[in-house]
Design an enzyme around this catalytic site. Structure first.
Site, PDB file in Angstrom:
ATOM      1  N   ASP A   1     -65.475 -25.559  13.401  1.00 48.77           N
ATOM      2  CA  ASP A   1     -65.703 -25.936  14.800  1.00 48.77           C
ATOM      3  C   ASP A   1     -65.211 -24.831  15.728  1.00 48.77           C
ATOM      4  OD1 ASP A   1     -66.899 -28.424  14.375  1.00 48.77           O
ATOM      5  OD2 ASP A   1     -64.981 -29.468  14.297  1.00 48.77           O
TER       6      ASP A   1
ATOM      7  N   LYS B   1     -61.488 -35.941  10.433  1.00 49.93           N
ATOM      8  CA  LYS B   1     -61.080 -34.535  10.437  1.00 49.93           C
ATOM      9  C   LYS B   1     -59.578 -34.342  10.257  1.00 49.93           C
ATOM     10  CE  LYS B   1     -64.967 -32.825  13.171  1.00 49.93           C
ATOM     11  NZ  LYS B   1     -65.388 -32.071  14.382  1.00 49.93           N
TER      12      LYS B   1
END
Length: 293
Positions: free
Chosen positions: A115, A79
């Site tokens: 997220d 990420k």
């Protein structure tokens, strides 16, 4: 907006992603909408390459673009690494320093983070009456950073961050404090948890404790008060020991599946331009969990 004749080829890049529920969730949502949508996990641990993760990640992104992929979801441990390979990054993803969705548009890689937005929608839907003034959060890793950011964007005035690594909590508190100068973000030692939790409106759990591979409780349930809400990022099992204990104490609870579904809904919308029905995607998710997939 996508047309029914358009097709989508999507991948999930990360380590240990083969059991992920994202592929079936996305594909079932697409089936309902009459879209041709193929979503495949791309497990870095299965590639058998001696290259570093960053080199494999770059090769997969460029190879995917050349093969006609529309997008990739990105998970651990990529990420942060993926940022160096992107042409554009959304404001929120840039502020978080993490990307979990990469769109391929006209040959360019565009990064987003669902997220944080997935947790924000889960919080608003699952705990609509939650008081957010003072929140204690345990765990500031990848998921923890995203939910902390979401809590502050949702209006949390005082956020206390605790991590097994105090320096990581202090670094994240400093970074978030600069992004939200009108709110208070402070680190605390793990030993201070009972004291800081006593004055909190809610408890946010963002460590692996409670997963099948890390069973147990992240805190003594006696520390929880019925007036507090409790949220967990762990969703396998969906009913973690923390969720069960908090519910037994009379707390309002938010299970980790809400965030998992929320981020999938947002990612699907970014990829296709169509927002799937969150309730139906939640039902798909629960069915997959029940089937043990």
């Amino acid at each position: 907006m996508s047309s029914p004749s358009e097709s989508f080829l999507v991948g999930l890049i990360g380590e240990g992603v083969t059991p992920s529920l994202s592929p079936p969730m996305h594909e079932q949502a697409a089936d309902r909408l009459g879209l041709r949508y193929l979503y495949r996990p791309v497990d870095l641990t299965m590639l058998g390459s001696g290259e570093g993760v960053d080199a494999r990640l770059k090769a997969l992104l460029h190879g995917g673009r050349d093969l006609g992929f529309n997008a990739f979801n990105i998970t651990h441990p990529c990420k942060q690494l993926v940022l160096r390979f992107l042409d554009e990054v959304s404001d929120d993803a840039a502020r978080l320093g993490a990307v979990n969705t990469v769109l391929i548009r006209e040959g360019k890689f565009v990064g987003h983070n669902t997220d944080f937005s997935g947790f924000a929608s889960a919080l608003a839907t699952g705990l609509p009456d939650a008081v957010l003034d003072r929140v204690v959060q345990l765990g500031v890793g990848g998921a923890g950073s995203a939910v902390a950011y979401a809590l502050l964007k949702a209006g949390t005035k005082h956020l206390i961050l605790i991590d097994v690594d105090y320096s990581r909590a202090a670094e994240r508190a400093d970074a978030l404090g600069r992004l939200f100068p009108d709110q208070t973000v402070a680190p605390a030692d793990a030993g201070d948890l009972p004291a800081v939790l006593a004055d909190a409106d809610g408890f946010m759990h963002a460590t692996p404790v409670g997963m099948h591979s890390h069973p147990g409780l992240p805190l003594d349930p006696e520390l929880l008060s019925p007036r507090q809400w409790v949220a967990d990022v762990v969703y396998r099992p969906l009913e973690t020991e923390l969720v069960r204990a908090a519910r037994a104490r009379g707390c309002a609870v938010l299970d980790g599946g809400q965030m998992a579904v929320g981020q999938a809904v947002d990612a699907f919308e970014l990829i296709t331009g169509i927002r799937p029905d969150p309730d139906l995607m939640r039902a798909d998710f629960l069915n997959l969990i029940e089937r043990g997939l």
